[in-house]
Design a protein around this motif. Structure first.
Motif, short mmCIF file in Angstrom:
data_model
loop_
_atom_site.label_atom_id
_atom_site.label_comp_id
_atom_site.label_asym_id
_atom_site.label_seq_id
_atom_site.Cartn_x
_atom_site.Cartn_y
_atom_site.Cartn_z
N GLN A 145 5.71 11.26 4.17
CA GLN A 145 5.37 12.69 4.19
C GLN A 145 5.62 13.33 5.56
OE1 GLN A 145 4.82 14.28 1.43
NE2 GLN A 145 4.89 12.36 0.30
N LYS A 168 0.41 16.87 0.58
CA LYS A 168 1.51 17.84 0.49
C LYS A 168 1.03 19.29 0.64
CE LYS A 168 4.14 14.68 -2.40
NZ LYS A 168 4.42 14.27 -3.79
N GLU A 178 -1.72 10.94 -1.30
CA GLU A 178 -0.36 11.41 -1.01
C GLU A 178 -0.11 12.79 -1.62
OE1 GLU A 178 2.67 8.49 -1.32
OE2 GLU A 178 4.13 9.83 -0.39
N GLU A 179 -0.61 13.01 -2.84
CA GLU A 179 -0.47 14.33 -3.45
C GLU A 179 -1.20 15.39 -2.61
OE1 GLU A 179 1.47 15.62 -5.85
OE2 GLU A 179 2.31 13.60 -5.62
#
Ligand code: NI
Length: 255
Positions: free
Chosen positions: A121, A83, A79-80
């Motif tokens: 996201q 971005k 998930e990081e």
């Protein structure tokens, strides 16, 4: 112009000549390339490649054959990574009951968690499906995946399954295997509306005819585009134009 929406440029098959492969794609009318992660390491490598080339974009995710040891912490890392400004999709994710490297339950759980991640996201999904049609369909239609859409990559399945997928908002893509003599995908390509199609090589795999036996690469995409044009009785430039627009819109590509 064409967009290769699925390849694995980080694979060691390209260690000797990665730069040349990318330049050859650019010279061969490939406007953009999406290189796909399959675990944390390859997702990071995909991002690195995307940072180095304006026309290369990345997808990050845990592949179903790579999910045996996956924990929530690993998914937080994905998930990081997602971005990053050159990450345009979550993938590849899904189910693979052919290789069955993890239990069905584990694969389903990791797939569902990555769908939730994609929705958080606001990124489309690149979905891998091998011998898992019913469960893939069940998860797609009982999760919030329709909020972000995506693509059933390297489509496999029969006409009934295709009909069900076409009624979702997912795109479908076929690889170089539609050019093979023994391919039984022709009716599926014929049935898929061009507005819902994307092009992909899945390189280094699935090299199209007439280059079979060689390592596949994005520059070879035109052979698959030509086959689609032939099956659908369209001009190859139209296939290129429409599928390029489809890809730009779905992945919000800035090219
Ligand atoms: Ni792939």
């Amino acid at each position: 112009m064409y967009i290769d929406t699925h390849c694995h440029l980080d694979f060691k098959n390209y260690d000797e000549d990665r730069e040349i492969v990318i330049q050859r794609a650019i010279k061969s009318d490939i406007q953009a390339i999406i290189t796909i992660g399959t675990n944390i390491e390859t997702s990071k490598m995909a991002i690195k490649l995307a940072e180095n080339y304006a026309s290369v974009f990345a997808a990050v995710g845990i592949h179903p054959t790579d999910c045996l040891q996956t924990t929530d912490e690993h998914l937080e890392t994905i998930e990081e990574l997602s971005k990053h400004e050159k990450v345009v999709a979550i993938g590849e994710v899904g189910l693979d009951y052919y290789h069955m490297k993890a239990t069905k339950e584990k694969q389903q759980s990791i797939f569902r968690k990555q769908i939730d991640l994609a929705v958080r996201q606001n990124l489309p999904l690149i979905i891998h499906n091998r011998d898992s049609h019913d469960d893939i369909y069940d998860i797609i239609t009982t999760s919030s995946s329709s909020k972000v859409g995506g693509v059933m990559h390297s489509f496999s399945g029969d006409m009934d399954f295709l009909e069900k997928i076409l009624l979702t908002n997912l795109h479908v893509s076929f690889t170089g295997n539609i050019t093979f003599k023994k391919s039984n995908n022709t009716p599926l390509v014929e049935r898929s509306p061009i507005q819902q199609l994307l092009l992909e090589t899945d390189s280094p795999f699935l090299t199209p005819t007439p280059l079979r036996g060689k390592r596949n690469e994005p520059a070879f995409l035109v052979h698959t585009a030509k086959k689609i044009a032939e099956i659908k009785n369209l001009d190859v430039n139209e296939v290129g134009y429409v599928t390029t627009e489809n890809a730009k819109k779905l992945f919000r590509l800035n090219v």
